[in-house]
Design an enzyme around this catalytic site. Structure first.
Site, mmCIF file in Angstrom:
data_model
loop_
_atom_site.group_PDB
_atom_site.id
_atom_site.type_symbol
_atom_site.label_atom_id
_atom_site.label_comp_id
_atom_site.label_asym_id
_atom_site.label_seq_id
_atom_site.Cartn_x
_atom_site.Cartn_y
_atom_site.Cartn_z
ATOM 1 N N GLY A 13 0.828 -1.216 0.000
ATOM 2 C CA GLY A 13 0.000 0.000 0.000
ATOM 3 C C GLY A 13 0.858 1.260 0.000
ATOM 4 O O GLY A 13 2.086 1.205 0.097
ATOM 5 N N ARG A 14 0.179 2.424 -0.117
ATOM 6 C CA ARG A 14 0.904 3.706 -0.166
ATOM 7 C C ARG A 14 1.724 3.918 1.100
ATOM 8 O O ARG A 14 2.922 4.228 1.043
ATOM 9 C CB ARG A 14 -0.096 4.861 -0.342
ATOM 10 N N ASP A 37 1.165 -8.691 3.197
ATOM 11 C CA ASP A 37 -0.020 -8.078 2.590
ATOM 12 C C ASP A 37 -1.044 -9.195 2.406
ATOM 13 O O ASP A 37 -0.750 -10.376 2.643
ATOM 14 C CB ASP A 37 0.317 -7.360 1.278
ATOM 15 N N ARG A 38 -2.258 -8.810 1.996
ATOM 16 C CA ARG A 38 -3.313 -9.830 1.876
ATOM 17 C C ARG A 38 -2.957 -10.797 0.744
ATOM 18 O O ARG A 38 -2.245 -10.418 -0.209
ATOM 19 C CB ARG A 38 -4.675 -9.177 1.712
ATOM 20 N N GLY A 100 -1.812 2.731 12.592
ATOM 21 C CA GLY A 100 -2.137 3.999 11.943
ATOM 22 C C GLY A 100 -3.424 3.935 11.154
ATOM 23 O O GLY A 100 -3.932 4.958 10.695
ATOM 24 N N ALA A 124 -2.854 6.044 16.726
ATOM 25 C CA ALA A 124 -3.057 7.481 16.512
ATOM 26 C C ALA A 124 -3.631 7.730 15.124
ATOM 27 O O ALA A 124 -3.216 7.090 14.158
ATOM 28 C CB ALA A 124 -1.725 8.225 16.650
ATOM 29 N N ASN A 126 -3.201 10.373 13.447
ATOM 30 C CA ASN A 126 -2.232 11.155 12.666
ATOM 31 C C ASN A 126 -0.868 11.010 13.345
ATOM 32 O O ASN A 126 -0.681 11.464 14.470
ATOM 33 C CB ASN A 126 -2.657 12.626 12.595
ATOM 34 N N HIS A 157 -6.433 20.327 0.701
ATOM 35 C CA HIS A 157 -5.976 18.986 0.317
ATOM 36 C C HIS A 157 -6.097 18.803 -1.197
ATOM 37 O O HIS A 157 -6.768 19.575 -1.870
ATOM 38 C CB HIS A 157 -6.784 17.900 1.036
ATOM 39 N N LYS A 161 -9.344 13.966 -2.521
ATOM 40 C CA LYS A 161 -9.904 13.759 -1.180
ATOM 41 C C LYS A 161 -11.429 13.835 -1.220
ATOM 42 O O LYS A 161 -11.990 14.752 -1.827
ATOM 43 C CB LYS A 161 -9.342 14.802 -0.204
ATOM 44 N N THR A 168 -8.089 15.795 10.448
ATOM 45 C CA THR A 168 -7.110 16.569 11.230
ATOM 46 C C THR A 168 -7.673 17.952 11.567
ATOM 47 O O THR A 168 -7.502 18.438 12.694
ATOM 48 C CB THR A 168 -5.788 16.682 10.445
#
Ligand code: NAD
Length: 269
Positions: A13-14, A37-38, A100, A124, A126, A157, A161, A168
């Site tokens: 992933g990213r 990963d999956r 995350g 968290a 962020n 952003h 998005k 945030t």
């Protein structure tokens, strides 16, 4: 000190790729122990560093049990259902977690709290060190500027998005509202148009900008008589989240159990 053995999940992933790059950049502190990963991921079997042009000798697999043997910490930026699976295995094996992933429901959050009785977890929404410091600065600013200052939160952003305002920005609003003893749900104003009337001083305003490839800008404006204070955070790449997550992983090595957030890691209470 020996480098920490780190397992990265969601490795294709990213955030997974950004985390792998950050681990490889700090060989004295961290060692890429495994990358998962999956099973359906097209990245299965590839070297974890392939997309970064590195040969790490660590292939992406879906063998969680093998990955956790001798692991010190698992870092998870995936999806809630995947995180909750990894959580059970990590709790059973005594491997700490840095989480995350966002978007947990109340039951998911309860599962994380319960697992933290057996392992150490930093969770968290962020992981940016700068954003977490900004929360602290906002708390101080709001207390000092509680009278006579209008508070507006402006965020920008990228064009992809899909939600607004950002999580945030809302978290910043929560910090300010709490410091002022206000209820954000009751005092937030999301955008203005037409004949709005004069500004109600008890409100906290939000404004949203969308465009291009902006990673994430947030400004909280305290506008008073004769002066303005602006507290701004600008993210320029995902690396900030990965670096924060690794800082959390290092801090967690001293904690065998308990649920923590980035305010704990950064000692910002
Ligand atoms: P992405 O879609 O690029 O990557 C998700 C990865 O998780 C993929 O590799 C995918 O194969 C894997 N995955 C999905 N379902 C899985 C499963 N059931 N089992 C195992 N692996 C699975 O997403 P991304 O942009 O990297 O973001 C991932 C998560 O991290 C999101 O929840 C995002 O909101 C969150 N995030 C949090 C922060 C933070 O600071 N806390 C920062 C950025 C992103």
């Amino acid at each position: 000190m020996k480098p920490l053995n780190v397992v990265i999940v969601g490795a294709g992933g990213r955030m997974g790729k950004t985390l792998i790059e950050a681990v490889l950049d700090q060989p004295q502190a961290f060692r890429l122990h495994a990358a998962l990963d999956r099973p359906e991921s097209p990245e299965q079997g590839r070297d974890a560093g392939a997309l970064l042009g590195h040969d790490t000798g660590v292939a992406i697999t879906h063998d969680v049990e093998a990955a956790l043997a001798d692991a010190d910490v698992l870092i998870d930026f995936t999806r809630p259902e995947a995180t909750l699976d990894y959580l059970q295995t990590c709790a059973a094996r005594g491997v700490n977690m840095v989480i995350g992933t966002t978007g947990f429901d109340a039951e998911g959050k309860r599962a994380i709290t319960a697992a933290a009785q057996r392992i150490g977890i930093v969770f968290a929404p962020n992981f940016s060190v700068g954003v977490n410091l900004t929360f602290k600065l906002l708390d101080i600013a709001a207390r000092v500027l509680s009278q006579g200052y209008d508070i507006e939160i402006v965020e920008a952003h990228h064009r992809h998005k899909v939600d607004a305002p950002s999580g945030t920005a809302l978290a910043m609003g929560e910090v300010v509202a709490q410091a002022l003893d206000r209820d954000l749900d009751a005092c937030a104003v999301y955008g203005r148009e037409g004949t709005t009337g004069a500004r109600d001083p008890s409100t906290i305003g939000f404004a949203t900008v969308r465009g291009g490839d902006i990673v994430g800008d947030h400004t909280v404006l305290f506008a008073g008589t004769g002066e303005r204070v602006e507290i701004t955070h600008k993210a320029s790449s995902r690396a900030t989240f990965a670096l924060g997550a690794l800082r959390a992983a290092g801090w967690l090595a001293q904690h065998k159990q308990g649920l923590f957030n980035m305010q704990d890691v950064l000692d910002l209470h």
